[in-house]
Motif scaffolding. Structure first.
Motif, PDB file in Angstrom:
ATOM      1  N   ALA A 125       0.836  -1.209   0.000  1.00 58.52           N
ATOM      2  CA  ALA A 125       0.000   0.000   0.000  1.00 58.52           C
ATOM      3  C   ALA A 125       0.869   1.256   0.000  1.00 58.52           C
ATOM      4  CB  ALA A 125      -0.926  -0.021   1.221  1.00 58.52           C
ATOM      5  N   ALA A 126       1.944   1.248   0.812  1.00 56.15           N
ATOM      6  CA  ALA A 126       2.841   2.409   0.846  1.00 56.15           C
ATOM      7  C   ALA A 126       3.563   2.567  -0.483  1.00 56.15           C
ATOM      8  CB  ALA A 126       3.846   2.243   1.984  1.00 56.15           C
ATOM      9  N   ALA A 127       3.977   1.471  -1.088  1.00 55.40           N
ATOM     10  CA  ALA A 127       4.676   1.547  -2.370  1.00 55.40           C
ATOM     11  C   ALA A 127       3.750   2.020  -3.478  1.00 55.40           C
ATOM     12  CB  ALA A 127       5.258   0.182  -2.713  1.00 55.40           C
ATOM     13  N   ARG A 172      12.724  12.533 -12.626  1.00 51.51           N
ATOM     14  CA  ARG A 172      11.377  12.144 -12.230  1.00 51.51           C
ATOM     15  C   ARG A 172      10.967  10.825 -12.885  1.00 51.51           C
ATOM     16  NH1 ARG A 172      10.696  14.837  -7.622  1.00 51.51           N
ATOM     17  NH2 ARG A 172      11.043  17.082  -7.895  1.00 51.51           N
ATOM     18  N   MET A 173      11.359  10.618 -14.115  1.00 55.27           N
ATOM     19  CA  MET A 173      11.035   9.357 -14.791  1.00 55.27           C
ATOM     20  C   MET A 173      11.744   8.176 -14.125  1.00 55.27           C
ATOM     21  SD  MET A 173      10.994  10.433 -18.837  1.00 55.27           S
ATOM     22  CE  MET A 173      10.591   8.763 -19.305  1.00 55.27           C
ATOM     23  N   ALA A 174      13.005   8.376 -13.718  1.00 54.98           N
ATOM     24  CA  ALA A 174      13.737   7.311 -13.029  1.00 54.98           C
ATOM     25  C   ALA A 174      13.100   6.988 -11.682  1.00 54.98           C
ATOM     26  CB  ALA A 174      15.196   7.713 -12.847  1.00 54.98           C
ATOM     27  N   GLN A 175      12.685   8.022 -10.949  1.00 56.18           N
ATOM     28  CA  GLN A 175      12.019   7.800  -9.669  1.00 56.18           C
ATOM     29  C   GLN A 175      10.706   7.060  -9.870  1.00 56.18           C
ATOM     30  OE1 GLN A 175      11.707  11.783  -8.114  1.00 56.18           O
ATOM     31  NE2 GLN A 175      13.815  11.779  -7.280  1.00 56.18           N
ATOM     32  N   HIS A 176       9.985   7.393 -10.944  1.00 55.40           N
ATOM     33  CA  HIS A 176       8.734   6.687 -11.229  1.00 55.40           C
ATOM     34  C   HIS A 176       8.992   5.213 -11.528  1.00 55.40           C
ATOM     35  CE1 HIS A 176       5.669   5.127 -14.027  1.00 55.40           C
ATOM     36  NE2 HIS A 176       4.823   5.750 -13.193  1.00 55.40           N
ATOM     37  N   ASN A 177      10.015   4.941 -12.320  1.00 51.07           N
ATOM     38  CA  ASN A 177      10.333   3.546 -12.654  1.00 51.07           C
ATOM     39  C   ASN A 177      10.750   2.756 -11.413  1.00 51.07           C
ATOM     40  OD1 ASN A 177       9.798   4.123 -15.332  1.00 51.07           O
ATOM     41  ND2 ASN A 177      11.965   4.516 -15.847  1.00 51.07           N
ATOM     42  N   GLN A 178      11.495   3.412 -10.531  1.00 55.70           N
ATOM     43  CA  GLN A 178      11.903   2.745  -9.286  1.00 55.70           C
ATOM     44  C   GLN A 178      10.695   2.421  -8.425  1.00 55.70           C
ATOM     45  OE1 GLN A 178      14.538   5.092  -6.872  1.00 55.70           O
ATOM     46  NE2 GLN A 178      14.914   3.455  -5.393  1.00 55.70           N
ATOM     47  N   ALA A 179       9.779   3.366  -8.289  1.00 51.27           N
ATOM     48  CA  ALA A 179       8.586   3.132  -7.482  1.00 51.27           C
ATOM     49  C   ALA A 179       7.717   2.036  -8.098  1.00 51.27           C
ATOM     50  CB  ALA A 179       7.795   4.432  -7.345  1.00 51.27           C
ATOM     51  N   GLU A 180       7.649   2.016  -9.418  1.00 46.00           N
ATOM     52  CA  GLU A 180       6.855   0.988 -10.094  1.00 46.00           C
ATOM     53  C   GLU A 180       7.472  -0.395  -9.895  1.00 46.00           C
ATOM     54  OE1 GLU A 180       4.566   0.661 -14.354  1.00 46.00           O
ATOM     55  OE2 GLU A 180       6.645   1.359 -14.350  1.00 46.00           O
ATOM     56  N   ALA A 181       8.815  -0.495  -9.933  1.00 47.01           N
ATOM     57  CA  ALA A 181       9.483  -1.774  -9.698  1.00 47.01           C
ATOM     58  C   ALA A 181       9.261  -2.278  -8.276  1.00 47.01           C
ATOM     59  CB  ALA A 181      10.978  -1.625  -9.981  1.00 47.01           C
ATOM     60  N   GLU A 182       9.239  -1.333  -7.307  1.00 47.76           N
ATOM     61  CA  GLU A 182       8.988  -1.736  -5.924  1.00 47.76           C
ATOM     62  C   GLU A 182       7.576  -2.276  -5.766  1.00 47.76           C
ATOM     63  OE1 GLU A 182       9.679  -2.268  -1.789  1.00 47.76           O
ATOM     64  OE2 GLU A 182      10.940  -2.148  -3.581  1.00 47.76           O
TER      65      GLU A 182
END
Length: 390
Positions: A125-127, A172-182
Motif C-alpha cells: 500500500a505504501a509503495a 522524475r522518470m527514473a524515480q517513477h520507474n523505481q517506485a513501479e518496480a517496488e
C-alpha cells in the motif's frame, strides 16, 4: 674181574662223523642267524634313511583353479525419487491454511498452503502511494520541460534553464520507474503467499502447520513441504574399479528390496559418473526403475545384480582365499610343476568373494595350485603334492 672189550675202529669213525656233522649244522645255523640279523638291520637302516629323506620334503595339498563363468555382479544400491524438491516460502508471514499432508498426491501448480502476509500488504500500500506521487511528479516535470522547450525556441529563456528542466524530467522518470518496480516486487511477494507444488508427485515431508511463523527464504530451517516424483526412480550403485570397463549403455540389472521378499524388479543403466571416487575407488552408476505401481519407495536399500557381459570375466580363475601369499613383491600363488618343484607366480585379485577369490594372470587352468602354503615356501623348493583323488 675180566677187562671190557675195546671198541672197534669202525664204530669210532662213525662217532667222529656225527660230531663233525653236528658242528657243521651248528655253524650253519649260527651263520644264518647272523645273516638274518645283519639283513634286518640293513633294511631298518634303509627305511630310516628313506623316512628321513621323505621327512625333509614337505607334503602339500594342491588343487586346480576353477573357471569363472559369466555371472551377475551383486552390489548394494540406493533408490531415490526421479525428481525431489524441497518447497520453501518466498515471503514472510504466518501459515493461515495447510491443504496437504505427507502421502498426498498433488499435481503441478496445486495449492499446498496459504501464508498471511499483513506486513507485505502494508508495504505494498505504501509503495503504491509512492508510485502515484512519482507519477504525478513525472507528469508535472514533463509538462514543464515541454513549456520551457517552446520558450527556448523563441529565445525567451536561456538554453541552460531549458536543459535543467529536461534533466529534472529524466530524474522524475527514473524515480517513477523505481517506485513501479517496488510495487511489482511486493505484488510478487504477495503472490508467493500461495505455496504451489512445483510438479506432480507425492508429499514426502511436511515441516509446518497452521499458525507457524514463516521466514522469507529461510533455507536453514526445514522446508514447508517436500515433493517427490516417484513414478520413476533412480537406482544408484557404486561399481568397483575392476568392473568399470564392463559397464556400458544397454546394461540391464535386477534387484530386490527387503519389503518385497522373493520378488525381483528390473532396471536399466542410463548414466555413469565416468570417473572414479578417490576414497572408495568405485564409479557411481545410475539405473532407471519404472514405478507406476508405486511398489518401491525412495530412500530404500536394494540388492542389485548387474548382468555383466561374458567379456567381463574373461581370463579369470577362481581359487580359495587360503591359496594366496602376501609378500612385499605383491600378491602371489605357489604352483607345483611336473618335477614337483615350486614356482611362485604373481596374480591380481579381480573379485573378493570372501572364502574364494577371482584372480587375473599368472596362473593357468591346468596348473596345480598349493592350498594353504607355508610362509617359508620359496621358488624351486621340492614338495610332495597330495593331489585330490578326483
Amino acid at each position: 674181574m675180566p677187562e671190557a672189550p675195546l671198541p672197534e675202529p669202525a664204530t669210532r669213525v662213525a662217532s667222529g662223523r656225527r660230531v663233525s656233522l653236528f658242528l657243521v649244522l651248528f655253524l650253519a645255523v649260527l651263520g644264518g642267524v647272523l645273516w638274518l640279523t645283519f639283513d634286518h638291520r640293513s633294511q631298518a637302516e634303509e627305511k630310516l634313511r628313506e623316512f628321513t629323506a621323505a621327512s625333509a620334503v614337505p607334503s602339500v595339498a594342491v588343487i586346480r583353479p576353477g573357471e569363472v563363468a559369466a555371472r551377475p555382479l551383486t552390489l548394494p544400491g540406493r533408490l531415490t525419487a526421479w525428481s525431489e524438491a524441497p518447497v520453501y516460502a518466498r515471503t514472510a508471514g504466518f501459515v493461515s491454511r495447510r491443504l496437504v499432508d505427507i502421502g498426498d498426491r498433488v499435481q503441478g501448480g496445486q495449492l499446498l498452503a496459504e501464508i498471511e502476509v499483513p506486513e507485505v500488504e502494508q508495504q505494498l500500500a505504501a509503495a503504491t502511494a509512492a508510485l502515484a506521487t512519482a507519477r504525478a511528479q513525472r507528469d508535472l516535470s514533463a509538462r514543464t520541460a515541454q513549456r520551457w522547450s517552446e520558450l527556448s525556441t523563441r529565445n525567451v529563456v536561456s538554453q541552460q534553464a531549458t536543459d535543467e528542466r529536461r534533466g529534472d524530467l529524466a530524474v522524475r522518470m527514473a524515480q517513477h520507474n523505481q517506485a513501479e518496480a517496488e510495487v511489482n516486487r511486493l505484488r510478487a511477494l504477495i503472490g508467493f503467499a500461495q505455496v504451489l507444488a512445483p510438479f506432480s508427485g507425492t508429499v514426502t515431508s511436511r515441516g509446518t502447520d497452521v499458525g507457524a511463523l514463516i521466514g522469507a527464504g529461510a533455507t536453514t530451517s526445514p522446508p514447508l513441504f517436500t515433493i517427490s516424483d516417484t513414478t520413476r526412480l533412480r537406482l544408484y550403485v557404486r561399481v568397483p574399479q575392476a568392473y568399470v570397463a564392463a559397464i556400458g549403455q544397454g546394461l540391464t540389472a535386477s534387484f530386490s528390496v527387503p519389503e518385497h521378499p522373493g520378488r525381483t524388479f528390473a532396471a536399466e543403466l542410463t548414466r555413469t559418473a565416468d570417473a572414479l571416487d578417490v576414497q572408495s575407488g568405485s564409479m557411481l552408476v545410475q539405473l532407471t526403475v519404472p514405478n507406476e505401481a508405486d511398489l518401491l519407495k525412495p530412500g530404500g536399500y536394494a540388492q542389485v545384480q548387474l548382468n555383466l557381459p561374458p567379456a567381463a570375466t574373461a581370463g579369470q580363475l577362481r581359487v580359495p582365499a587360503s591359496a594366496l601369499i602376501f609378500r612385499s613383491s605383491g600378491t602371489s600363488i605357489a604352483v607345483v610343476d611336473a618335477q614337483n618343484k615350486v614356482s611362485i607366480k604373481r596374480v591380481q585379485i579381480a573379485r573378493d568373494l570372501g572364502a574364494e577369490l577371482d584372480i587375473l594372470g599368472g596362473v593357468e587352468r591346468t596348473d596345480w595350485v598349493i592350498n594353504s602354503p607355508s610362509d617359508s615356501i620359496r621358488d624351486g623348493d621340492e614338495v610332495r603334492p597330495n593331489r585330490p583323488a578326483s
